[in-house]
Design a protein around this motif. Sequence first.
Motif, mmCIF file in Angstrom:
data_model
loop_
_atom_site.group_PDB
_atom_site.id
_atom_site.type_symbol
_atom_site.label_atom_id
_atom_site.label_comp_id
_atom_site.label_asym_id
_atom_site.label_seq_id
_atom_site.Cartn_x
_atom_site.Cartn_y
_atom_site.Cartn_z
ATOM 1 N N TYR A 48 7.095 10.581 5.890
ATOM 2 C CA TYR A 48 5.774 10.835 6.473
ATOM 3 C C TYR A 48 5.808 12.145 7.240
ATOM 4 O O TYR A 48 6.789 12.457 7.912
ATOM 5 N N GLN A 49 4.722 12.870 7.123
ATOM 6 C CA GLN A 49 4.530 14.064 7.944
ATOM 7 C C GLN A 49 3.174 13.924 8.629
ATOM 8 O O GLN A 49 2.141 14.121 7.993
ATOM 9 N N ASP A 50 3.270 13.562 9.908
ATOM 10 C CA ASP A 50 2.058 13.153 10.635
ATOM 11 C C ASP A 50 1.413 11.982 9.881
ATOM 12 O O ASP A 50 2.061 10.972 9.667
ATOM 13 N N SER A 51 0.158 12.116 9.446
ATOM 14 C CA SER A 51 -0.513 11.029 8.724
ATOM 15 C C SER A 51 -0.332 11.139 7.216
ATOM 16 O O SER A 51 -0.844 10.308 6.467
ATOM 17 N N LEU A 52 0.368 12.177 6.765
ATOM 18 C CA LEU A 52 0.540 12.399 5.334
ATOM 19 C C LEU A 52 1.749 11.646 4.804
ATOM 20 O O LEU A 52 2.793 11.565 5.463
ATOM 21 N N GLN A 53 1.576 11.112 3.599
ATOM 22 C CA GLN A 53 2.718 10.588 2.878
ATOM 23 C C GLN A 53 3.213 11.686 1.950
ATOM 24 O O GLN A 53 2.420 12.304 1.216
ATOM 25 N N VAL A 54 4.515 11.933 1.949
ATOM 26 C CA VAL A 54 5.090 13.028 1.170
ATOM 27 C C VAL A 54 6.163 12.464 0.256
ATOM 28 O O VAL A 54 7.004 11.672 0.684
ATOM 29 N N VAL A 55 6.118 12.910 -1.026
ATOM 30 C CA VAL A 55 7.156 12.537 -1.968
ATOM 31 C C VAL A 55 7.711 13.806 -2.600
ATOM 32 O O VAL A 55 6.962 14.734 -2.911
ATOM 33 N N GLY A 56 9.020 13.873 -2.693
ATOM 34 C CA GLY A 56 9.669 14.998 -3.364
ATOM 35 C C GLY A 56 10.554 14.489 -4.464
ATOM 36 O O GLY A 56 11.362 13.581 -4.245
ATOM 37 N N ILE A 57 10.409 15.042 -5.708
ATOM 38 C CA ILE A 57 11.174 14.538 -6.852
ATOM 39 C C ILE A 57 11.830 15.695 -7.583
ATOM 40 O O ILE A 57 11.342 16.845 -7.558
ATOM 41 N N LEU A 58 12.936 15.420 -8.204
ATOM 42 C CA LEU A 58 13.612 16.370 -9.095
ATOM 43 C C LEU A 58 13.177 16.013 -10.510
ATOM 44 O O LEU A 58 13.468 14.935 -11.011
ATOM 45 N N TYR A 59 12.476 16.949 -11.170
ATOM 46 C CA TYR A 59 11.838 16.674 -12.452
ATOM 47 C C TYR A 59 12.527 17.498 -13.533
ATOM 48 O O TYR A 59 12.625 18.734 -13.428
ATOM 49 N N ALA A 60 13.004 16.812 -14.572
ATOM 50 C CA ALA A 60 13.665 17.504 -15.700
ATOM 51 C C ALA A 60 12.648 17.708 -16.811
ATOM 52 O O ALA A 60 11.987 16.765 -17.236
ATOM 53 N N HIS A 61 12.543 18.926 -17.298
ATOM 54 C CA HIS A 61 11.562 19.225 -18.348
ATOM 55 C C HIS A 61 12.175 20.236 -19.309
ATOM 56 O O HIS A 61 12.479 21.372 -18.927
ATOM 57 N N ARG A 95 0.833 -1.212 0.000
ATOM 58 C CA ARG A 95 0.000 0.000 0.000
ATOM 59 C C ARG A 95 0.866 1.261 0.000
ATOM 60 O O ARG A 95 0.622 2.201 -0.762
ATOM 61 N N GLU A 96 1.887 1.257 0.846
ATOM 62 C CA GLU A 96 2.759 2.431 0.946
ATOM 63 C C GLU A 96 3.476 2.691 -0.369
ATOM 64 O O GLU A 96 3.499 3.843 -0.870
ATOM 65 N N ASP A 97 4.043 1.653 -0.978
ATOM 66 C CA ASP A 97 4.764 1.838 -2.243
ATOM 67 C C ASP A 97 3.830 2.291 -3.360
ATOM 68 O O ASP A 97 4.174 3.173 -4.168
ATOM 69 N N GLU A 98 2.633 1.657 -3.419
ATOM 70 C CA GLU A 98 1.681 2.033 -4.466
ATOM 71 C C GLU A 98 1.240 3.487 -4.318
ATOM 72 O O GLU A 98 1.104 4.215 -5.307
ATOM 73 N N TYR A 99 1.043 3.922 -3.061
ATOM 74 C CA TYR A 99 0.561 5.288 -2.874
ATOM 75 C C TYR A 99 1.653 6.314 -3.176
ATOM 76 O O TYR A 99 1.389 7.380 -3.729
ATOM 77 N N TYR A 100 2.880 5.966 -2.817
ATOM 78 C CA TYR A 100 3.988 6.855 -3.200
ATOM 79 C C TYR A 100 4.074 6.976 -4.709
ATOM 80 O O TYR A 100 4.285 8.062 -5.270
ATOM 81 N N SER A 101 3.908 5.872 -5.419
ATOM 82 C CA SER A 101 3.949 5.895 -6.884
ATOM 83 C C SER A 101 2.804 6.728 -7.448
ATOM 84 O O SER A 101 2.973 7.477 -8.431
ATOM 85 N N LEU A 102 1.627 6.579 -6.823
ATOM 86 C CA LEU A 102 0.471 7.348 -7.281
ATOM 87 C C LEU A 102 0.688 8.840 -7.043
ATOM 88 O O LEU A 102 0.359 9.686 -7.897
#
Length: 455
Positions: free
Chosen positions: A118-131, A34-41
Amino acid sequence: MTIRKRLTVLFTAGIAGLLLFFSLIIYWSLANDREDEYYSLLRHTAITKANLLLDAKVTPSVLQLIYRNAENTLFQEEVAIYDTSFRLLYHDAVEIDKVKETRRMINEIVAKKEIRFYQDSLQVVGILYAHRGNLYVITAAANDQQGYDKLRNLEYTLIITFFVAIIFIYFAGQFFASKALQPVSDMVDKVEEITATNLDLRLNEGNGKDEISELAVTFNAMLNRLEQSFDAQKEFVSNISHELRTPLTAMLTELQVTMEKERDNLFYKESIAHAISDAQKLVRLSNSLLDLAKANYDHTEISFKPVRLDEVLLDAQTDVLHNHPSFKVNMIFEKDIEDEQQIAVMGNAYLLRVALMNLIENGCKFSSDNECAVSIGYNDTLSIIRVQDKGIGISEADQKSIFTAFYRGENSEHSKGNGIGLSLSKKIVELHHGIIAVRSVPGAGTTFTISFPHR
């Protein structure tokens, strides 16, 4: 605690442990998925919004409007887009700002290309995006409420299933334990029926292939030995009663006749002589019974030590001649004794002397000239003693029973005895791991051969 309850508890505990282990594995595996899928989403959603902003040139206000009007979209994910200089290009809800990005966080994302936390109950993802040759830093945060609800439902399901399964397994364990131990219960019921009066009963040995059958076979073997022992004891008591009754009755009758009226001195002397003779029979019988009892002792109760058979044989000869001065015993040494080990055994000197005395006395008693020959020899493995007489011999029918206690053969009329001597000798020989054999020709004499293994 009974074996059935113990088996049930152990069976239930073992299965419960396995169920708990597999339940935890399932829960942990699905939680990680669940955690991996939600991070991907989250990552996919963040990139989609970045493409809408940078490629489709959708204005931030339109994107924010979509964010505010969307129903349950990732449970209100929050996306923020920065350039590498920490300049905010887009934010779903600046006034809320759940993540509260900092320069340090942006630099970490640039250095690591992607971070997750995680930040409290939130899942947080940060990415470096090249465009299109430019680098952007995107953060996305949301609460996977649906995923947590599914995990919670799975948790409740596993807990309820676990306890229901434990209850079922407990009763199943009781059933299987009862079935497994049913032969033991049947065995107990059968054993309770066995008493001293019906030792002929036996346990059912089943198929003879499992441990219960092996126990039944062993128990039946023990019952066989007990039955034989009880039968021998009853026969022994019966024979003793008969042997004791004869001299006691004779003594009592003799004394009663003597007391009836006055007699002369000669009559009294004859009466006393008869009483003494009967008393001597009782003494001999008592001594024989004591020796027989000693021969039946447990081996651990008898003292064994190295014994030279020639010395024991000479002591037996001396005792026999002392008790019966009219007897004649010829000693023969078949070979020169070069090493005492050739005629030495581990044994009890007293019992061996008793056995040899009985054989020598029998040989002399049943010979017309009260004479017998005793020889001692040896070979590579055995020490051998032979007691030979030229007496009346033993019939072939009697030879099968002469070692039975209290048995009196056809030739008993030629000599007095109580039928214990040969039985006692055989027990003593077997106690010393020896073998006794008899060869006899009626009218030509008898030879008893005893073989003992070297010490």
